[in-house]
Enzyme design. Sequence first.
Site, PDB file in Angstrom:
ATOM      1  N   GLU A  14     -20.227 -23.860   4.019  1.00 14.90           N
ATOM      2  CA  GLU A  14     -19.588 -22.664   4.578  1.00 14.90           C
ATOM      3  C   GLU A  14     -18.541 -23.024   5.631  1.00 14.90           C
ATOM      4  O   GLU A  14     -18.858 -23.183   6.808  1.00 14.90           O
ATOM      5  CB  GLU A  14     -20.638 -21.729   5.202  1.00 14.90           C
ATOM      6  CG  GLU A  14     -20.007 -20.473   5.804  1.00 14.90           C
ATOM      7  CD  GLU A  14     -21.014 -19.496   6.410  1.00 14.90           C
ATOM      8  OE1 GLU A  14     -22.209 -19.820   6.485  1.00 14.90           O
ATOM      9  OE2 GLU A  14     -20.579 -18.407   6.828  1.00 14.90           O
ATOM     10  N   LYS A  34     -19.219 -21.130   0.360  1.00 18.16           N
ATOM     11  CA  LYS A  34     -19.272 -19.821   1.042  1.00 18.16           C
ATOM     12  C   LYS A  34     -18.047 -19.686   1.947  1.00 18.16           C
ATOM     13  O   LYS A  34     -18.068 -20.094   3.103  1.00 18.16           O
ATOM     14  CB  LYS A  34     -20.574 -19.721   1.844  1.00 18.16           C
ATOM     15  CG  LYS A  34     -20.693 -18.463   2.689  1.00 18.16           C
ATOM     16  CD  LYS A  34     -22.126 -18.182   3.083  1.00 18.16           C
ATOM     17  CE  LYS A  34     -22.210 -17.037   4.077  1.00 18.16           C
ATOM     18  NZ  LYS A  34     -23.540 -16.469   4.212  1.00 18.16           N
TER      19      LYS A  34
HETATM   20  P1  13P Z   1     -21.756 -12.261   7.643  1.00 14.40           P
HETATM   21  O1  13P Z   1     -21.728 -11.794   6.223  1.00 14.40           O
HETATM   22  O2  13P Z   1     -22.318 -11.252   8.604  1.00 14.40           O
HETATM   23  O3  13P Z   1     -20.449 -12.851   8.090  1.00 14.40           O
HETATM   24  O4  13P Z   1     -22.821 -13.438   7.712  1.00 14.40           O
HETATM   25  C1  13P Z   1     -22.809 -14.389   6.734  1.00 14.40           C
HETATM   26  C2  13P Z   1     -23.232 -15.677   7.291  1.00 14.40           C
HETATM   27  O5  13P Z   1     -24.170 -16.263   6.806  1.00 14.40           O
HETATM   28  C3  13P Z   1     -22.465 -16.239   8.413  1.00 14.40           C
HETATM   29  O6  13P Z   1     -22.803 -17.582   8.602  1.00 14.40           O
END
Ligand code: 13P
Length: 336
Positions: A174, A216
Site C-alpha cells: 500500500e 492497494k
Molecule cells: P481508508 O479506506 O479509510 O483510507 O483506509 C484504508 C486503509 O487501510 C488505510 O491504510
Amino acid sequence: MSELNKIVLKILSSGKGILAADESTGTMTKRLEAVKVKSNVENRLNFRNALFTSESMKTCIGGVILYDETIKQSSGSKTIPELIAESGAISGIKVDTGAKTLAGSPNEKITEGLDGLRERLKEYYKLGARFTKWRGVYSISDKYPSKLSIHSNGHALARYAALVQESGMVPIVEPEVLMDGNHSAKICYEKTSEVLKKCFEELIINKIDLTGIILKPNMILDGTKAIKKINSEQVAELTLKCLKESVPQEVPGIAFLSGGQSEVEATENLNLINKVNNTKFIMTYSYGRALQQSALKHWSKDIKDISGTQKVFNHRANLCSLAARGRWSKDLEIQS
Ligand code: 13P
C-alpha cells in the site's frame, strides 16, 4: 497457480473486496470519540464484531484486515479469525508499526516495522492470518514527495513483502499518496506514477512473486483543497491510465483505499473504473472509512442496535460490491 495467487483470487474475485478494520488503537479512538463513544477494548470489539457477523460478509467481503488487538480477541467460544472464516472470508493483519518522521526529510514519513517482523509473521500465521498490510505514506506539495521518501518507502515495502511471502502469506503493498493539499489531479497522477514505478522496481529487486501480491493504491484525485475538481469519469480515466503504465501485468489484483473520500464518492469512482476497465487487473475495494462510516454513525446512537448497524453496513458493502463489477448506480444509494 501458486498458493499465494490462490489466496489473492479468493479474496478479490466475484465482486468481493476487503474490509480494512485495522485502525490502530490511536486511530480507532479518534473515530469513536468523533461519534462520542468511549474507546475501550469492549467497544472496539463490539463494533467490529457487529461488522464481522453481518450477512454481507459472505457475499461482499473476501478479506478483513485486522489490528494486533483484534486478531487476538474472541467472541463467545470463537477467536475473531475463526469467526471471519465462518463467513468464508480470510483474515489479514496490519504489520507495520506506523509512519514516523523520515530522518533527512523531517516533513515526510517513513513506515517502520521491519525489525522482528519475521517472528511476528510466524505468530500471526498461527493465529490464522493469510495476508498482511503495510502502508507507506507520501504527501504532495511543491517539494514532496522527495526522492528520499519515494526510495525509502519503496524499499521498506519491498523488504516487508519479501518477508511476508517467505512466511506463506500475501502482502498487500500500500503506497498511499495522500489527498491533502491544493494540488491538481495531474500532479497526483505524476507523483503516483513515480511512487508506483519505484515500488515495483524495488519489489522486483527483492524477488517478489508479483502474482502473489495485492496492490492497494490511491485513486487519482485533486487535492482536497484544490479549487477546481475533475469529475468521476476523469478520475476513472486517469486512475486506469496511471495503473496501466506503472503496474506490471503479473499483478492479479488492485484494491483501492478510500483515503478520505466519502462513501458515495469512493463507490461511484470504483464503479466507473470498472465500467471502463480494459486491463486484466481485478479492480476492487479495500476500504476502511468508506465501508464503515455510516455503520459507525448508526451504532454510535445506540450501541445495542447490532441488527440496525448490520443493515447499514450490508447496504454499503453491497453497493461497493456492485461497483467492483461496474453495476452500481446512484439511485441504489437510497436505503429502504
Ligand atoms: P481508508 O479506506 O479509510 O483510507 O483506509 C484504508 C486503509 O487501510 C488505510 O491504510
